[in-house]
Design a protein around this motif. Structure first.
Motif, PDB file in Angstrom:
ATOM      1  N   ILE A  34       0.833  -1.206   0.000  1.00 20.86           N
ATOM      2  CA  ILE A  34       0.000   0.000   0.000  1.00 20.86           C
ATOM      3  C   ILE A  34       0.865   1.253   0.000  1.00 20.86           C
ATOM      4  O   ILE A  34       0.628   2.188  -0.782  1.00 20.86           O
ATOM      5  CB  ILE A  34      -0.935  -0.001   1.229  1.00 20.86           C
ATOM      6  CG1 ILE A  34      -2.014  -1.079   1.078  1.00 20.86           C
ATOM      7  CG2 ILE A  34      -1.597   1.372   1.414  1.00 20.86           C
ATOM      8  CD1 ILE A  34      -2.841  -1.308   2.331  1.00 20.86           C
ATOM      9  N   LEU A  35       1.874   1.301   0.857  1.00 20.39           N
ATOM     10  CA  LEU A  35       2.723   2.488   0.941  1.00 20.39           C
ATOM     11  C   LEU A  35       3.545   2.685  -0.322  1.00 20.39           C
ATOM     12  O   LEU A  35       3.771   3.820  -0.761  1.00 20.39           O
ATOM     13  CB  LEU A  35       3.642   2.371   2.160  1.00 20.39           C
ATOM     14  CG  LEU A  35       2.930   2.376   3.521  1.00 20.39           C
ATOM     15  CD1 LEU A  35       3.927   2.153   4.646  1.00 20.39           C
ATOM     16  CD2 LEU A  35       2.164   3.668   3.732  1.00 20.39           C
ATOM     17  N   PHE A  51       4.426   5.571  -5.524  1.00 22.77           N
ATOM     18  CA  PHE A  51       4.860   5.339  -6.899  1.00 22.77           C
ATOM     19  C   PHE A  51       3.733   5.020  -7.875  1.00 22.77           C
ATOM     20  O   PHE A  51       3.984   4.900  -9.076  1.00 22.77           O
ATOM     21  CB  PHE A  51       5.900   4.215  -6.932  1.00 22.77           C
ATOM     22  CG  PHE A  51       7.174   4.557  -6.212  1.00 22.77           C
ATOM     23  CD1 PHE A  51       8.008   5.561  -6.681  1.00 22.77           C
ATOM     24  CD2 PHE A  51       7.526   3.903  -5.051  1.00 22.77           C
ATOM     25  CE1 PHE A  51       9.179   5.890  -6.014  1.00 22.77           C
ATOM     26  CE2 PHE A  51       8.693   4.217  -4.376  1.00 22.77           C
ATOM     27  CZ  PHE A  51       9.516   5.219  -4.853  1.00 22.77           C
ATOM     28  N   GLY A  52       2.516   4.854  -7.400  1.00 27.57           N
ATOM     29  CA  GLY A  52       1.404   4.692  -8.317  1.00 27.57           C
ATOM     30  C   GLY A  52       0.910   3.271  -8.485  1.00 27.57           C
ATOM     31  O   GLY A  52       1.464   2.315  -7.941  1.00 27.57           O
ATOM     32  N   ALA A  53      -0.160   3.149  -9.265  1.00 24.31           N
ATOM     33  CA  ALA A  53      -0.865   1.876  -9.425  1.00 24.31           C
ATOM     34  C   ALA A  53      -0.032   0.822 -10.138  1.00 24.31           C
ATOM     35  O   ALA A  53      -0.062  -0.357  -9.778  1.00 24.31           O
ATOM     36  CB  ALA A  53      -2.176   2.107 -10.181  1.00 24.31           C
ATOM     37  N   ILE A  79       2.654   2.210  12.079  1.00 22.26           N
ATOM     38  CA  ILE A  79       4.080   2.229  12.422  1.00 22.26           C
ATOM     39  C   ILE A  79       4.936   2.712  11.260  1.00 22.26           C
ATOM     40  O   ILE A  79       5.865   3.518  11.433  1.00 22.26           O
ATOM     41  CB  ILE A  79       4.538   0.828  12.861  1.00 22.26           C
ATOM     42  CG1 ILE A  79       3.815   0.415  14.149  1.00 22.26           C
ATOM     43  CG2 ILE A  79       6.055   0.787  13.059  1.00 22.26           C
ATOM     44  CD1 ILE A  79       4.071  -1.025  14.559  1.00 22.26           C
ATOM     45  N   LEU A  80       4.607   2.247  10.049  1.00 25.09           N
ATOM     46  CA  LEU A  80       5.492   2.477   8.903  1.00 25.09           C
ATOM     47  C   LEU A  80       5.168   3.719   8.080  1.00 25.09           C
ATOM     48  O   LEU A  80       6.063   4.276   7.433  1.00 25.09           O
ATOM     49  CB  LEU A  80       5.447   1.253   7.971  1.00 25.09           C
ATOM     50  CG  LEU A  80       5.898  -0.085   8.556  1.00 25.09           C
ATOM     51  CD1 LEU A  80       5.659  -1.193   7.536  1.00 25.09           C
ATOM     52  CD2 LEU A  80       7.365  -0.037   8.945  1.00 25.09           C
ATOM     53  N   ALA A  81       3.920   4.158   8.090  1.00 24.02           N
ATOM     54  CA  ALA A  81       3.465   5.161   7.130  1.00 24.02           C
ATOM     55  C   ALA A  81       4.340   6.404   7.084  1.00 24.02           C
ATOM     56  O   ALA A  81       4.845   6.788   6.016  1.00 24.02           O
ATOM     57  CB  ALA A  81       2.015   5.542   7.415  1.00 24.02           C
ATOM     58  N   GLY A  82       4.540   7.066   8.220  1.00 23.43           N
ATOM     59  CA  GLY A  82       5.273   8.331   8.214  1.00 23.43           C
ATOM     60  C   GLY A  82       6.666   8.204   7.656  1.00 23.43           C
ATOM     61  O   GLY A  82       7.054   8.914   6.716  1.00 23.43           O
ATOM     62  N   LEU A 129      10.496   7.185   0.642  1.00 22.04           N
ATOM     63  CA  LEU A 129      10.176   6.853  -0.743  1.00 22.04           C
ATOM     64  C   LEU A 129       9.904   8.103  -1.574  1.00 22.04           C
ATOM     65  O   LEU A 129      10.298   8.175  -2.743  1.00 22.04           O
ATOM     66  CB  LEU A 129       8.972   5.909  -0.796  1.00 22.04           C
ATOM     67  CG  LEU A 129       9.182   4.520  -0.177  1.00 22.04           C
ATOM     68  CD1 LEU A 129       7.914   3.690  -0.277  1.00 22.04           C
ATOM     69  CD2 LEU A 129      10.345   3.795  -0.841  1.00 22.04           C
ATOM     70  N   GLU A 130       9.251   9.090  -0.982  1.00 19.30           N
ATOM     71  CA  GLU A 130       9.015  10.359  -1.684  1.00 19.30           C
ATOM     72  C   GLU A 130      10.335  11.050  -2.006  1.00 19.30           C
ATOM     73  O   GLU A 130      10.495  11.642  -3.074  1.00 19.30           O
ATOM     74  CB  GLU A 130       8.141  11.285  -0.835  1.00 19.30           C
ATOM     75  CG  GLU A 130       6.664  10.930  -0.820  1.00 19.30           C
ATOM     76  CD  GLU A 130       5.943  11.354  -2.089  1.00 19.30           C
ATOM     77  OE1 GLU A 130       6.617  11.841  -3.027  1.00 19.30           O
ATOM     78  OE2 GLU A 130       4.712  11.203  -2.147  1.00 19.30           O
ATOM     79  N   ARG A 131      11.278  10.975  -1.077  1.00 23.01           N
ATOM     80  CA  ARG A 131      12.585  11.589  -1.311  1.00 23.01           C
ATOM     81  C   ARG A 131      13.294  10.923  -2.488  1.00 23.01           C
ATOM     82  O   ARG A 131      13.879  11.591  -3.339  1.00 23.01           O
ATOM     83  CB  ARG A 131      13.436  11.471  -0.047  1.00 23.01           C
ATOM     84  CG  ARG A 131      14.748  12.241  -0.090  1.00 23.01           C
ATOM     85  CD  ARG A 131      15.475  12.113   1.228  1.00 23.01           C
ATOM     86  NE  ARG A 131      14.641  12.534   2.347  1.00 23.01           N
ATOM     87  CZ  ARG A 131      14.925  12.274   3.621  1.00 23.01           C
ATOM     88  NH1 ARG A 131      15.995  11.563   3.925  1.00 23.01           N
ATOM     89  NH2 ARG A 131      14.122  12.716   4.571  1.00 23.01           N
ATOM     90  N   PHE A 132      13.232   9.595  -2.552  1.00 23.16           N
ATOM     91  CA  PHE A 132      13.829   8.873  -3.675  1.00 23.16           C
ATOM     92  C   PHE A 132      13.143   9.247  -4.982  1.00 23.16           C
ATOM     93  O   PHE A 132      13.801   9.474  -6.005  1.00 23.16           O
ATOM     94  CB  PHE A 132      13.732   7.366  -3.449  1.00 23.16           C
ATOM     95  CG  PHE A 132      14.893   6.778  -2.718  1.00 23.16           C
ATOM     96  CD1 PHE A 132      16.047   6.412  -3.390  1.00 23.16           C
ATOM     97  CD2 PHE A 132      14.853   6.595  -1.344  1.00 23.16           C
ATOM     98  CE1 PHE A 132      17.128   5.870  -2.724  1.00 23.16           C
ATOM     99  CE2 PHE A 132      15.924   6.060  -0.656  1.00 23.16           C
ATOM    100  CZ  PHE A 132      17.072   5.694  -1.349  1.00 23.16           C
ATOM    101  N   ARG A 133      11.816   9.298  -4.952  1.00 24.58           N
ATOM    102  CA  ARG A 133      11.070   9.594  -6.171  1.00 24.58           C
ATOM    103  C   ARG A 133      11.391  10.994  -6.695  1.00 24.58           C
ATOM    104  O   ARG A 133      11.605  11.186  -7.892  1.00 24.58           O
ATOM    105  CB  ARG A 133       9.563   9.474  -5.903  1.00 24.58           C
ATOM    106  CG  ARG A 133       8.696   9.642  -7.146  1.00 24.58           C
ATOM    107  CD  ARG A 133       7.234   9.520  -6.810  1.00 24.58           C
ATOM    108  NE  ARG A 133       6.779  10.621  -5.983  1.00 24.58           N
ATOM    109  CZ  ARG A 133       6.407  11.807  -6.470  1.00 24.58           C
ATOM    110  NH1 ARG A 133       6.444  12.039  -7.773  1.00 24.58           N
ATOM    111  NH2 ARG A 133       6.004  12.758  -5.657  1.00 24.58           N
ATOM    112  N   GLN A 134      11.451  11.961  -5.813  1.00 23.88           N
ATOM    113  CA  GLN A 134      11.700  13.339  -6.233  1.00 23.88           C
ATOM    114  C   GLN A 134      13.157  13.570  -6.632  1.00 23.88           C
ATOM    115  O   GLN A 134      13.443  14.273  -7.605  1.00 23.88           O
ATOM    116  CB  GLN A 134      11.305  14.301  -5.103  1.00 23.88           C
ATOM    117  CG  GLN A 134       9.808  14.313  -4.824  1.00 23.88           C
ATOM    118  CD  GLN A 134       9.456  15.145  -3.616  1.00 23.88           C
ATOM    119  OE1 GLN A 134      10.299  15.815  -3.035  1.00 23.88           O
ATOM    120  NE2 GLN A 134       8.176  15.106  -3.217  1.00 23.88           N
ATOM    121  N   LYS A 135      14.074  12.973  -5.893  1.00 27.38           N
ATOM    122  CA  LYS A 135      15.496  13.189  -6.166  1.00 27.38           C
ATOM    123  C   LYS A 135      15.933  12.579  -7.482  1.00 27.38           C
ATOM    124  O   LYS A 135      16.689  13.176  -8.255  1.00 27.38           O
ATOM    125  CB  LYS A 135      16.337  12.635  -5.027  1.00 27.38           C
ATOM    126  CG  LYS A 135      17.845  12.882  -5.198  1.00 27.38           C
ATOM    127  CD  LYS A 135      18.619  12.391  -3.985  1.00 27.38           C
ATOM    128  CE  LYS A 135      20.120  12.679  -4.168  1.00 27.38           C
ATOM    129  NZ  LYS A 135      20.901  12.211  -2.979  1.00 27.38           N
TER     130      LYS A 135
END
Length: 227
Positions: free
Chosen positions: A90-91, A96-98, A207-210, A216-222
Motif C-alpha cells: 500500500i505504501l 509510486f502509483g498503481a 508504524i510504517l506510514a510516516g 520513498l518520496e525523497r527517492f522519487r523526487q530526487k
C-alpha cells in the motif's frame, strides 16, 4: 487518464483470465502458471516503454520493494494472517502509483512463496496483493487516502477483501457441490483470520506510514523515479 489506465486494465484482464483457466484445468503446474501471471502483472510496465524509457534503476527499485515485502512475511510465519506485506504494498503504491503497486504486490507473493511453498494458492495471492497495490495507487491522490484515517481504513478494508478473494480459491478447490450454505460456511470460518489481517494492516501502517512515505518520496523526487 484512460490511456494511463489501459495497460493496467489489460494486465488485470489477463490475470483474471489466467486464474479462470487455472481453475478450469485444475493442473499442478502452479509455479509455471505463477510465472505466466507474473508476466501479465509486468505487462503495464512493458507497455509503459512505449510512452517513455523505463530506467534500470526504476526496475531495481521495484525489485527491492517487492523483495522487502516478501521477506517481511518470514518473521511472522508463525502468526496466521499477521503480515506486513499489505502495508508495504500500500505504501509503495501510495508513492509510486498503481503500476508499481500492482507489480510489487504480485511479485512479493511469488517470491515469498519460494520460502513458504508454491501451490494453487500462489496465483490467487499474487492477484490479491496485486489488487491491493493497484487500488492504493488509483486512490492515492484522493482526499480519503491523503488523510491518515483514510489510509488506515483502506488497509483495514483490504484485510477482509484479501481474505474474500482467497476464499474463492478455497471454494473452487472443495469437492462438495456448490451451495450458498457452503459459501457462508467458508466465509464465516475465515472471519477471524481476515480480522487479524485487517487489524495487522492498521498496526503496520500506523508504524510504517510516516517514515516510509518520507523516504520513498525523497527517492522519487530526487531521482525522478516512476513519474
Amino acid at each position: 487518464m484512460v490511456k494511463l489506465r489501459l495497460p493496467l486494465l489489460i494486465g488485470l484482464g489477463l490475470f483474471i483470465g489466467g486464474l479462470a483457466l487455472s481453475s478450469a484445468l485444475k493442473d499442478r503446474h502452479y509455479l509455471l502458471l505463477s510465472f505466466v501471471l507474473l508476466i501479465a502483472a509486468m505487462l503495464p510496465l512493458f507497455l509503459r516503454l512505449e510512452r517513455r524509457k523505463l530506467e534500470p534503476r526504476e526496475l531495481v527499485l521495484l525489485a527491492v520493494l517487492a523483495a522487502v515485502a516478501a521477506v517481511s512475511r518470514i518473521p511472522f510465519a508463525a502468526l496466521p494472517s499477521v503480515k506486513p506485506v499489505s502495508a508495504i504494498v500500500i505504501l509503495s503504491a501510495y508513492v509510486f502509483g498503481a503500476e508499481a503497486g500492482f507489480v510489487i504486490g504480485a511479485v512479493s507473493a511469488l517470491v515469498s512463496n519460494l520460502y513458504f511453498g508454491q501451490g494453487p494458492w500462489t496465483p490467487w495471492q499474487m492477484f490479491a496483493w496485486g489488487m491491493v497495490g493497484l487500488t492504493a495507487g488509483w486512490l492515492r491522490n484522493t482526499g480519503f487516502m491523503r488523510s491518515r484515517l483514510g489510509l488506515l481504513t483502506f488497509g483495514f478494508v483490504w484485510g477482509f477483501l484479501f481474505g474474500w478473494i482467497m476464499n474463492i480459491w478455497t471454494l473452487i478447490g472443495l469437492p462438495d457441490a456448490f451451495s450458498w450454505g457452503l459459501v457462508l460456511t467458508v466465509y464465516a470460518q475465515s472471519f477471524y483470520f481476515d480480522l487479524a489481517h485487517a487489524i495487522s494492516n492498521v498496526i503496520f501502517l500506523s508504524i510504517l506510514a510516516g517514515g516510509w512515505i518520507k523516504v520513498l518520496e525523497r527517492f522519487r523526487q530526487k531521482y525522478g523515479l516512476l513519474r
